[in-house]
Design a protein around this motif. Structure first.
Motif, PDB file in Angstrom:
ATOM      1  N   GLN A 167       0.786  -1.238  -0.065  1.00 32.79           N
ATOM      2  CA  GLN A 167      -0.125  -0.138   0.040  1.00 32.79           C
ATOM      3  C   GLN A 167       0.669   1.388   0.058  1.00 32.79           C
ATOM      4  N   ASN A 168       2.075   1.145   0.372  1.00 32.40           N
ATOM      5  CA  ASN A 168       2.994   2.437   0.394  1.00 32.40           C
ATOM      6  C   ASN A 168       4.254   2.195  -0.522  1.00 32.40           C
ATOM      7  N   GLY A 169       4.231   1.114  -1.321  1.00 32.09           N
ATOM      8  CA  GLY A 169       5.156   1.071  -2.503  1.00 32.09           C
ATOM      9  C   GLY A 169       6.398   0.253  -1.711  1.00 32.09           C
ATOM     10  N   THR A 203      11.041  -0.731   3.106  1.00 31.89           N
ATOM     11  CA  THR A 203      12.333  -1.357   2.706  1.00 31.89           C
ATOM     12  C   THR A 203      13.494  -0.834   2.462  1.00 31.89           C
ATOM     13  N   ALA A 204      14.643  -1.528   2.803  1.00 32.34           N
ATOM     14  CA  ALA A 204      16.034  -0.977   2.438  1.00 32.34           C
ATOM     15  C   ALA A 204      16.922  -1.972   1.847  1.00 32.34           C
ATOM     16  N   GLY A 216       9.391   2.748  -0.060  1.00 30.54           N
ATOM     17  CA  GLY A 216       7.938   2.377   0.745  1.00 30.54           C
ATOM     18  C   GLY A 216       7.636   3.468   1.627  1.00 30.54           C
ATOM     19  N   TRP A 217       7.184   3.262   2.786  1.00 31.45           N
ATOM     20  CA  TRP A 217       6.494   4.406   3.604  1.00 31.45           C
ATOM     21  C   TRP A 217       7.527   5.071   4.263  1.00 31.45           C
ATOM     22  N   GLY A 218       7.541   6.445   4.006  1.00 32.63           N
ATOM     23  CA  GLY A 218       8.724   7.232   4.514  1.00 32.63           C
ATOM     24  C   GLY A 218       8.208   8.410   5.691  1.00 32.63           C
ATOM     25  N   LEU A 232       7.960   4.586  -4.210  1.00 28.32           N
ATOM     26  CA  LEU A 232       7.280   3.479  -4.931  1.00 28.32           C
ATOM     27  C   LEU A 232       8.459   2.479  -5.781  1.00 28.32           C
ATOM     28  N   ILE A 233       9.588   3.148  -5.777  1.00 28.43           N
ATOM     29  CA  ILE A 233      10.849   2.386  -6.182  1.00 28.43           C
ATOM     30  C   ILE A 233      11.958   2.609  -5.498  1.00 28.43           C
ATOM     31  N   PRO A 234      12.879   1.978  -5.436  1.00 28.38           N
ATOM     32  CA  PRO A 234      14.264   1.957  -4.729  1.00 28.38           C
ATOM     33  C   PRO A 234      14.796   3.414  -5.121  1.00 28.38           C
TER      34      PRO A 234
END
Length: 461
Positions: A167-169, A203-204, A216-218, A232-234
């Motif tokens: 939901q947050n990429g 994610t990292a 993702g969620w930041g 939404l992308i790294p």
């Protein structure tokens, strides 16, 4: 026939004896002591991989995350017989699900809570026994990371597959659509990834070139990108003072990384001191911990709101939220700076894993310790008491008094219903849009209403 099978499993409890090298005689009836190779902690459960391909799980079992074919809690390590003979080399806990990887079969297995496709099987059904993820079959996997509701796998070639809630990429696929099966992250085309870490909704990753990425969620700066926006992308983290990163871990909403020189950096949410900078301030970019200026950090792990770091000389430090004693320093107050965790005989630590409210550690003496929340048996002590200092898990430890007696599951997974449709169970999922609202199953404190304080996550219909 079923009863006969159960009796057979009960009689095959794992018992270790004196190491042959110690007695000098070899031969004998005693088997070598089983070593704990991997430990992993989830929200309220724990999993361990032992030598001789023994997998044990304990703690909360409501969602099938223990893999024993039922929804019962286990208060002591119990052998997961469904993966016997599968040559498993790694196990990883998500919040309420688990994964394992067999190198010889080149197969990833998953089980537990299936909402949002976090098990990778193409549906949202719960699984109470391990099942192979077909989409990953044949891949040589280097590492698997599981967060609250999503998972990632890094291949030996440095490619990354992701699946689950998005939901947050946090899947890094450029969308906010959940993925019920693993998909390759295209943004890493031409970039070799070394390691990934998964938080609640972010994610990292660290690449072979030492670059740190976040997505993702930041909202709390947990991506380390200098703002509070989702990705939404790294996206590459540039503010790391030119250091190459070698390790990365995620807590619920904070990120920890270690540089090639052994320095430890944290960013994100710090309401409970989980960043370790001596205050409770969020940081939008990675900040180095001055407390470790004379130490080399060799391993890190992030809990729900606490953090653990292991130095190269085997000393373990913890900080952050400590309501249940999960920091392990003998009290139940939050710590915003690292505090050393003490072990009997000053044993050096070789491996750590943070769950949401509990922590696991393996020492060089081949002992396993646990501390923190114990209400579902996730500490493995045969009881439900919380602990604020490390306590040995007898069944898994060389110095344990039980002679490494490990219980065997009394449930035959093949005779039980191995999956449950989501229509049969109702999942209560924290939602950022519920700020300020209350829920019968998700309680919070002020702005943390979406971070449940209790252990209830699911309401049965």
């Amino acid at each position: 026939m079923a009863e006969e099978g159960r009796e057979e499993r009960d009689s095959s409890s794992c018992r270790g004896g004196t190491s042959q090298g110690e007695g000098g005689g070899g031969g004998g009836e005693n088997s070598p002591v089983r070593r704990v190779l991997v430990i992993s902690a989830g929200a309220s459960h724990s999993v361990a991989l032992l030598s001789e391909n023994i997998i044990c799980s304990w703690g909360r079992g409501e969602d099938g995350q223990l893999g024993h074919g039922d929804a019962e809690d286990r208060f002591s390590p119990t052998q997961l017989s469904a993966l016997n003979g599968h040559d498993v080399v790694s196990v990883t806990c998500g919040a309420d699900h688990s994964t394992a990887y067999s190198r010889s079969r080149m197969q990833v297995y998953s089980w537990g809570w299936g909402d949002f496709g976090r098990l990778g099987h193409g549906n949202s059904s719960d699984l109470f026994a391990p099942q192979p993820i077909k989409a990953l079959h044949g891949l040589k996997i280097r590492q698997i990371a599981c967060g609250d509701s999503h998972c990632l796998a890094v291949t030996m070639q440095g490619e990354v597959q992701s699946w689950g809630r998005n939901q947050n990429g946090q899947l890094g696929l450029g969308t906010t659509e959940d993925s019920l099966v693993p998909q390759k992250i295209g943004a890493f085309q031409g970039i070799s990834v070394k390691m990934v870490a998964a938080g609640a909704e972010h994610t990292a990753a660290v690449t072979e070139d030492g670059e740190l990425y976040g997505w993702g969620w930041g909202r709390y700066g947990n991506l380390g990108l200098g703002d509070r926006n989702d990705r939404l992308i790294p996206e590459k983290v540039s503010a790391v003072e030119g250091e190459n990163m070698t390790l990365v871990a995620c807590g619920w909403r904070h990120t920890i990384s270690v540089s090639s020189s052994g320095g430890l950096y944290t960013c994100g949410w710090s309401k409970y001191g989980q960043l370790g900078h001596g205050d409770f301030d969020d940081h939008l970019i990675p900040h180095k911990l001055n407390a470790f200026s004379k130490s080399f950090i060799s391993q890190i792990s992030g809990g729900w709101r606490h953090t653990m770091a292991l130095t190269a000389d085997g000393k373990l430090y913890g900080w952050g939220w400590n309501k249940f004693g999960q920091v392990g320093v003998g009290d139940n107050i939050d710590h915003c700076s690292p505090v050393q965790v003490r072990f009997p005989l000053d044993q050096k630590v070789v491996q750590i894993s943070c769950g949401w409210r509990h922590t696991l550690a393996v020492t060089e003496r081949q002992n396993v310790f646990s501390w923190g929340r114990g209400t579902n048996g996730q500490l493995g002590h045969g009881e439900s008491a919380d602990r604020n200092v490390p306590k040995i898990i007898e069944a898994l430890s060389l110095d344990g008094s039980s002679g490494q007696l490990i219980e065997s599951s009394k449930v035959d997974p093949s005779s039980e219903k191995s999956w449950v449709s989501p229509t049969e169970r109702y999942a209560v999922v924290p939602d950022d849009n519920t700020q300020g609202q209350t829920s019968s199953s998700v309680r919070g404190n002020g702005n943390d209403v979406n971070v449940p304080e209790n252990d209830v996550k699911r309401i049965r219909l």
